[in-house]
Design a protein around this motif. Structure first.
Motif, PDB file in Angstrom:
ATOM      1  N   VAL A  49      11.465  49.556  33.223  1.00  0.00           N
ATOM      2  CA  VAL A  49      12.614  50.352  33.672  1.00  0.00           C
ATOM      3  C   VAL A  49      12.818  51.546  32.741  1.00  0.00           C
ATOM      4  N   GLY A  50      12.655  51.325  31.445  1.00  0.00           N
ATOM      5  CA  GLY A  50      12.795  52.433  30.489  1.00  0.00           C
ATOM      6  C   GLY A  50      11.736  53.497  30.686  1.00  0.00           C
ATOM      7  N   LEU A  51      10.480  53.084  30.888  1.00  0.00           N
ATOM      8  CA  LEU A  51       9.408  54.054  31.147  1.00  0.00           C
ATOM      9  C   LEU A  51       9.629  54.787  32.468  1.00  0.00           C
ATOM     10  N   SER A  52      10.147  54.064  33.436  1.00  0.00           N
ATOM     11  CA  SER A  52      10.443  54.703  34.729  1.00  0.00           C
ATOM     12  C   SER A  52      11.519  55.763  34.573  1.00  0.00           C
ATOM     13  N   GLY A  53      12.496  55.493  33.730  1.00  0.00           N
ATOM     14  CA  GLY A  53      13.526  56.494  33.460  1.00  0.00           C
ATOM     15  C   GLY A  53      12.935  57.756  32.863  1.00  0.00           C
ATOM     16  N   LEU A  54      11.962  57.584  31.962  1.00  0.00           N
ATOM     17  CA  LEU A  54      11.303  58.755  31.374  1.00  0.00           C
ATOM     18  C   LEU A  54      10.500  59.526  32.420  1.00  0.00           C
ATOM     19  N   ILE A  55       9.855  58.794  33.311  1.00  0.00           N
ATOM     20  CA  ILE A  55       9.097  59.465  34.382  1.00  0.00           C
ATOM     21  C   ILE A  55      10.054  60.224  35.299  1.00  0.00           C
ATOM     22  N   CYS A  56      11.195  59.606  35.610  1.00  0.00           N
ATOM     23  CA  CYS A  56      12.165  60.255  36.507  1.00  0.00           C
ATOM     24  C   CYS A  56      12.863  61.442  35.849  1.00  0.00           C
ATOM     25  N   LEU A  57      12.771  61.564  34.544  1.00  0.00           N
ATOM     26  CA  LEU A  57      13.301  62.765  33.883  1.00  0.00           C
ATOM     27  C   LEU A  57      12.606  64.020  34.394  1.00  0.00           C
ATOM     28  N   SER A  58      11.364  63.864  34.835  1.00  0.00           N
ATOM     29  CA  SER A  58      10.629  65.024  35.333  1.00  0.00           C
ATOM     30  C   SER A  58      11.270  65.611  36.585  1.00  0.00           C
ATOM     31  N   TYR A  59      12.099  64.822  37.297  1.00  0.00           N
ATOM     32  CA  TYR A  59      12.793  65.348  38.464  1.00  0.00           C
ATOM     33  C   TYR A  59      13.728  66.493  38.097  1.00  0.00           C
ATOM     34  N   PHE A  60      14.273  66.473  36.897  1.00  0.00           N
ATOM     35  CA  PHE A  60      15.169  67.544  36.469  1.00  0.00           C
ATOM     36  C   PHE A  60      14.432  68.860  36.280  1.00  0.00           C
ATOM     37  N   PHE A  61      13.154  68.777  35.984  1.00  0.00           N
ATOM     38  CA  PHE A  61      12.400  69.978  35.663  1.00  0.00           C
ATOM     39  C   PHE A  61      11.513  70.432  36.810  1.00  0.00           C
ATOM     40  N   ASP A  62      11.579  69.748  37.936  1.00  0.00           N
ATOM     41  CA  ASP A  62      10.828  70.157  39.122  1.00  0.00           C
ATOM     42  C   ASP A  62      11.667  71.148  39.910  1.00  0.00           C
ATOM     43  N   GLY A  63      11.516  72.430  39.608  1.00  0.00           N
ATOM     44  CA  GLY A  63      12.277  73.432  40.325  1.00  0.00           C
ATOM     45  C   GLY A  63      11.857  73.505  41.776  1.00  0.00           C
ATOM     46  N   ASP A  64      10.568  73.639  41.996  1.00  0.00           N
ATOM     47  CA  ASP A  64      10.028  73.718  43.351  1.00  0.00           C
ATOM     48  C   ASP A  64       8.879  72.744  43.494  1.00  0.00           C
ATOM     49  N   THR A  65       9.149  71.612  44.072  1.00  0.00           N
ATOM     50  CA  THR A  65       8.056  70.711  44.403  1.00  0.00           C
ATOM     51  C   THR A  65       7.387  71.232  45.659  1.00  0.00           C
ATOM     52  N   GLU A  66       6.269  70.665  46.011  1.00  0.00           N
ATOM     53  CA  GLU A  66       5.543  71.130  47.192  1.00  0.00           C
ATOM     54  C   GLU A  66       6.375  70.961  48.456  1.00  0.00           C
ATOM     55  N   GLU A  67       7.119  69.863  48.550  1.00  0.00           N
ATOM     56  CA  GLU A  67       7.920  69.616  49.752  1.00  0.00           C
ATOM     57  C   GLU A  67       9.030  70.656  49.890  1.00  0.00           C
ATOM     58  N   VAL A  68       9.695  70.971  48.785  1.00  0.00           N
ATOM     59  CA  VAL A  68      10.780  71.949  48.831  1.00  0.00           C
ATOM     60  C   VAL A  68      10.222  73.323  49.179  1.00  0.00           C
ATOM     61  N   ALA A  69       9.085  73.681  48.603  1.00  0.00           N
ATOM     62  CA  ALA A  69       8.474  74.977  48.896  1.00  0.00           C
ATOM     63  C   ALA A  69       8.062  75.064  50.357  1.00  0.00           C
ATOM     64  N   ARG A  70       7.521  73.970  50.902  1.00  0.00           N
ATOM     65  CA  ARG A  70       7.118  73.956  52.304  1.00  0.00           C
ATOM     66  C   ARG A  70       8.337  74.075  53.220  1.00  0.00           C
ATOM     67  N   ASP A  71       9.424  73.371  52.880  1.00  0.00           N
ATOM     68  CA  ASP A  71      10.646  73.464  53.678  1.00  0.00           C
ATOM     69  C   ASP A  71      11.208  74.878  53.665  1.00  0.00           C
ATOM     70  N   ARG A  72      11.174  75.516  52.511  1.00  0.00           N
ATOM     71  CA  ARG A  72      11.660  76.900  52.422  1.00  0.00           C
ATOM     72  C   ARG A  72      10.806  77.831  53.273  1.00  0.00           C
ATOM     73  N   GLU A  73       9.488  77.599  53.265  1.00  0.00           N
ATOM     74  CA  GLU A  73       8.594  78.436  54.056  1.00  0.00           C
ATOM     75  C   GLU A  73       8.861  78.261  55.549  1.00  0.00           C
TER      76      GLU A  73
END
Length: 114
Positions: A49-73
Motif C-alpha cells: 500500500v505504501g509503494l502504491s501511494g508512491l506510484i500514485c504520486l505520479s498522478y499529480f505530475f501527469d499534466g497531460d496523459t495520453e487519454e486527456v490529450a486525445r479527449d482534448r483533440e
C-alpha cells in the motif's frame, strides 16, 4: 492507464478504507485478516500500500496523459466541424417540401396552372 497504475490505485483505495476504519472504529482490517500488525502478510500488505501511494504520486505530475490529450483533440475537432447552420434533413428520408406544408393554396395554384 497501465496495469501497474490500476493495481497501485486499487491498493491505495484499500489502504484508505483501512485507515478510515482505524480512524472511525479503531479497527485495523488488514491486521484482523492477516493475524496482527506484526504478522508477515500484514507487513507485506502495508508495504505494498505504501509503494502504491508512491506510484500514485505520479498522478499529480501527469499534466497531460495520453487519454486527456486525445479527449482534448476530439473536443477540438468537434468544435471546428460544427457550423451555425441548422440541418433540417433527416437520416431516413429526403427533406419535405415545406412550402406545401405551410402554404396548401400553392398546391392548388399549381394544379390550376396545368
Amino acid at each position: 492507464m497501465t496495469t501497474l497504475r490500476r493495481i497501485a490505485l486499487a491498493l491505495v483505495i484499500i489502504g484508505a478504507i483501512n485507515w478510515g476504519l482505524i480512524g472511525l472504529f479503531r479497527f485495523d482490517l488488514v491486521a484482523a485478516i492477516f493475524g496482527g500488525q506484526t504478522a508477515g502478510l500484514s507487513r507485506l500488505v502495508y508495504t505494498l500500500v505504501g509503494l502504491s501511494g508512491l506510484i500514485c504520486l505520479s498522478y499529480f505530475f501527469d499534466g497531460d496523459t495520453e487519454e486527456v490529450a486525445r479527449d482534448r483533440e476530439v473536443d477540438q475537432q468537434a468544435r471546428t466541424n460544427t457550423t451555425n447552420q441548422p440541418n433540417y434533413g433527416t437520416e431516413f428520408a429526403e427533406e419535405p417540401d415545406l412550402d406545401k406544408l405551410y402554404n396548401p393554396s400553392q398546391e392548388t395554384y399549381e394544379k390550376d396552372k396545368e
